[in-house]
Design an enzyme around this catalytic site. Structure first.
Site, PDB file in Angstrom:
ATOM      1  N   HIS A 174      92.238 119.457 -76.948  1.00 38.46           N
ATOM      2  CA  HIS A 174      91.223 118.729 -77.726  1.00 38.46           C
ATOM      3  C   HIS A 174      90.769 117.427 -77.071  1.00 38.46           C
ATOM      4  O   HIS A 174      89.733 116.890 -77.442  1.00 38.46           O
ATOM      5  CB  HIS A 174      91.752 118.394 -79.125  1.00 38.46           C
ATOM      6  CG  HIS A 174      92.001 119.596 -79.987  1.00 38.46           C
ATOM      7  ND1 HIS A 174      91.038 120.544 -80.234  1.00 38.46           N
ATOM      8  CD2 HIS A 174      93.114 120.014 -80.646  1.00 38.46           C
ATOM      9  CE1 HIS A 174      91.543 121.492 -81.015  1.00 38.46           C
ATOM     10  NE2 HIS A 174      92.801 121.198 -81.275  1.00 38.46           N
TER      11      HIS A 174
HETATM   12 ZN   LIG Z   1      96.072 124.077 -82.321  1.00 35.58          ZN
END
Ligand SMILES: [Zn+2]
Ligand SMILES: [Zn+2]
Length: 619
Positions: free
Chosen positions: A323
């Site tokens: 992320h």
């Molecule tokens: Zn995850």
């Protein structure tokens, strides 16, 4: 090897500093095979894999220390060219570094006056407190209190002292013999770990537990699988390496911000966060920068082994933090080790396929390579933009809209709903990835094996079992394309350990050889609840989640992806002599060029039009 044999070979007694050790040679880079007493070194490596540190305490400290101090001995560029080399510094072995700290700051300001200046001058107007940079180009110093705290925290499970004896290693060796685990025929698998990074804490209630890596690793070792792989103690990534993707202002902040025990958004939910740091998702815990650079270091080492051809499958369960953005932390991820590793792969492979089976959308990696046709990203994830993080990754998000952007159609998303089963997931995975590989013809694969897509995960809500998760690894391995296996999410540690153990066994062709019953000597065996590697859905969940994925929707997804792949050229041309210095810059460049082209085209059209108007009519 028994402990006695080991003693006689090393010429030292455990716990005491040896007069001459395996790395006690003049300061220079040595090939691993050139290091005298390699056997001792391997042992200490295995010990470190087991998380033990008492016997070879000094030994390990030196390994970590010497790998941290490399700017003095070799420039990073040199290191990048020589992936298979082991770093050795003079007269450090089996002697703890003599308090390098006081000197460290002056060294830093001498070597990096700019960085020093930037960080000091900013601290006045910085809302977050400041501390001296603790980057990994400074020698690490062990903070004893910190380690004690970690041991106390996990007391219910027993401390690492359970593993400290070489007896454990012997049991692992015996297990390898029992299960007939040998090095795989025809391919090499490498295993990259940094035991130091497993000791960090995001906070008591935070779902991310780096300790799950210890649990996974010790189960892998208990089966004796380490004897079938090349085991590497990963070094931490350098500032320069992280800088290949992340911006300097972000890295500087990460390296100099003071730890904060209480997340800023606990009392004030709306608090504005700098670089999204310091909230409850991405807390500022002690040693944050070190943790990040170690995670990235293991992924980068894996990429180097793939590049050099020394490994066909490189495993970095400590990586996979998909992320993180160029200048922002996100979803428990601070440094995007996958992007850094893929950038390394792009130096030697024309096309890299990134596959993400974490329950969350692999948004950071997708974004980083959005405008290139050299990386195709395929993410399988739960998609519920209103209620599930990060909310991106719709079926129709397929990269840049503009057809002129080379990255168009090179981001594929497979949005799924709660309760998907092994059969459905496996079928879809094989269909999609099979077709992608046929069309895109990747020369290397980066597979993120986030284990939060397993049933019973603290955050995920799929009904995948360990076998179902593993069949993705199996399918990719069968393609015979060089591959990195990254870790990723996974918030129920016992199931994370199961999945990554099973997937390691697939990598070394031992899935059929090992016993599903966990070895009796497996550390923290009680913690697994069921004593099998493959608990049933009923054992994991009180009631399996209802499957909200209709066959019609699955077929729709498959069709849409087929449609996208029609736009993908079988083998995009790549100038192999160019090395991407920074994909961000390339992206800006590409976007600027597209804009320019559009203006030019419009200009040409206008000119044509004007000319047409001004032209005398002909009859
Ligand atoms: Zn995850
Ligand atoms: Zn050693």
């Amino acid at each position: 090897m028994s402990r006695k044999e080991w003693q006689s070979q090393s010429g030292s007694s455990p716990g005491k500093a040896a007069s001459s050790g395996c790395l006690d040679v003049p300061g220079k880079y040595l090939r691993k095979s050139e290091v005298p007493g390699t056997q001792l070194c391997k042992l200490c490596l295995l010990q470190s894999l087991a998380g033990a540190s008492t016997i070879l305490d000094k030994h390990l400290e030196v390994h970590l220390w010497s790998s941290a101090g490399f700017p003095d001995t070799q420039p990073p560029s040199q290191l990048q060219k020589t992936p298979s080399l082991l770093l050795v510094t003079p007269a450090t072995h089996h002697k703890a570094p003599s308090s390098p700290r006081p000197e460290a700051e002056s060294r830093l300001s001498r070597q990096h006056p700019l960085l020093w200046h930037r960080t000091t001058s900013r601290h006045m107007d910085n809302p977050y407190a400041w501390r001296p940079p603790k980057s990994n180009y400074l020698p690490h110093k062990k903070v004893e209190d910190h380690n004690e705290l970690v041991v106390q925290e996990y007391e219910p499970l027993g401390g690492p002292e359970q593993l400290e004896d070489a007896v454990f290693l012997n049991k692992c060796r015996r297990a390898a013999q029992n299960y007939n685990i040998t090095r795989p025929k025809g391919h090499t698998v490498s295993f990259h770990v940094n035991p130091e990074m497993e000791k960090y804490h995001f906070g008591l209630t935070h779902p991310m537990k780096p300790w799950r890596l210890t649990l996974a690793k010790s189960l892998i070792m208990s089966y004796g699988m380490n004897f079938a792989m090349d085991n590497y103690l990963a070094r931490a990534a350098t500032y320069e390496e992280l800088n290949s993707f992340h911006s300097e202002d972000y890295l500087d902040f990460l390296a100099t911000v003071a730890p904060e025990p209480v997340p800023r958004d606990i009392d004030n939910p709306g608090t504005e966060l700098k670089f999204n740091l310091g909230g409850s998702d991405c807390p500022l815990f002690e040693g944050l920068y070190d943790y990040c650079s170690m995670s990235a270091g293991s992924s980068l080492d894996a990429a180097r082994k793939i590049c050099s051809g020394q490994s066909d499958i490189a495993i970095a369960w400590g990586g996979g933090l998909h992320h993180a953005k160029k200048t922002e932390a996100s979803g428990f991820c601070y440094i995007n080790d996958i992007v850094v590793a893929i950038l390394q792969l792009l130096r030697c492979f024309p096309r890299v396929l990134y596959i993400d089976i974490d329950v969350h959308h692999g948004d950071g990696v997708e974004e980083a390579f959005l405008s290139t046709d050299r990386v195709m990203t395929v993410s399988f994830h739960k998609y519920d933009p209103q209620n599930f993080f990060p909310g991106t990754g719709a079926l129709t998000d397929n990269g840049p809209q503009s057809e002129q952007n080379p990255g168009a159609h090179h981001a594929l998303n497979v949005p799924l709903q709660d309760g998907i089963t092994d059969e459905q997931y496996g079928m879809l995975f094989r269909n999609v990835i099979g077709e992608v590989i046929q069309k895109f013809r990747p020369s290397a694969i980066a597979l993120q094996c986030g284990a939060d897509s397993l049933a019973g995960d603290r955050l995920g809500k799929f009904n995948l079992q360990v076998q179902g998760h593993g069949q993705c690894v199996e399918f990719c391995k069968a393609q015979n394309i060089p591959m990195i296996l990254f870790g990723g999410g996974g918030y129920t540690p016992r199931n994370v350990a199961r999945a990554w153990t099973h997937e390691t066994s697939i990598a070394i062709d031992a899935a059929d050889k090992i016993d599903a019953t966990l070895p009796l000597h497996a550390p923290w065996r009680d913690h697994f609840r069921q004593e099998t590697l493959f608990p049933t859905l009923e054992q994991i969940l009180e009631a399996p989640k209802p499957n909200r994925n209709t066959p019609k929707r699955i077929e729709e997804i498959r069709m849409h992806i087929s449609e996208q792949l029609r736009f993908v050229n079988a083998a995009p041309s790549v100038q192999m002599s160019t090395i991407p210095p920074d994909l961000g810059a390339i992206r800006d460049e590409v976007e600027a060029r597209i804009k320019e082209e559009r203006v030019e085209r419009d200009d040409a059209l206008r000119k044509l039009h004007e000319e047409a108007v001004g032209m005398p009519m002909e009859f």
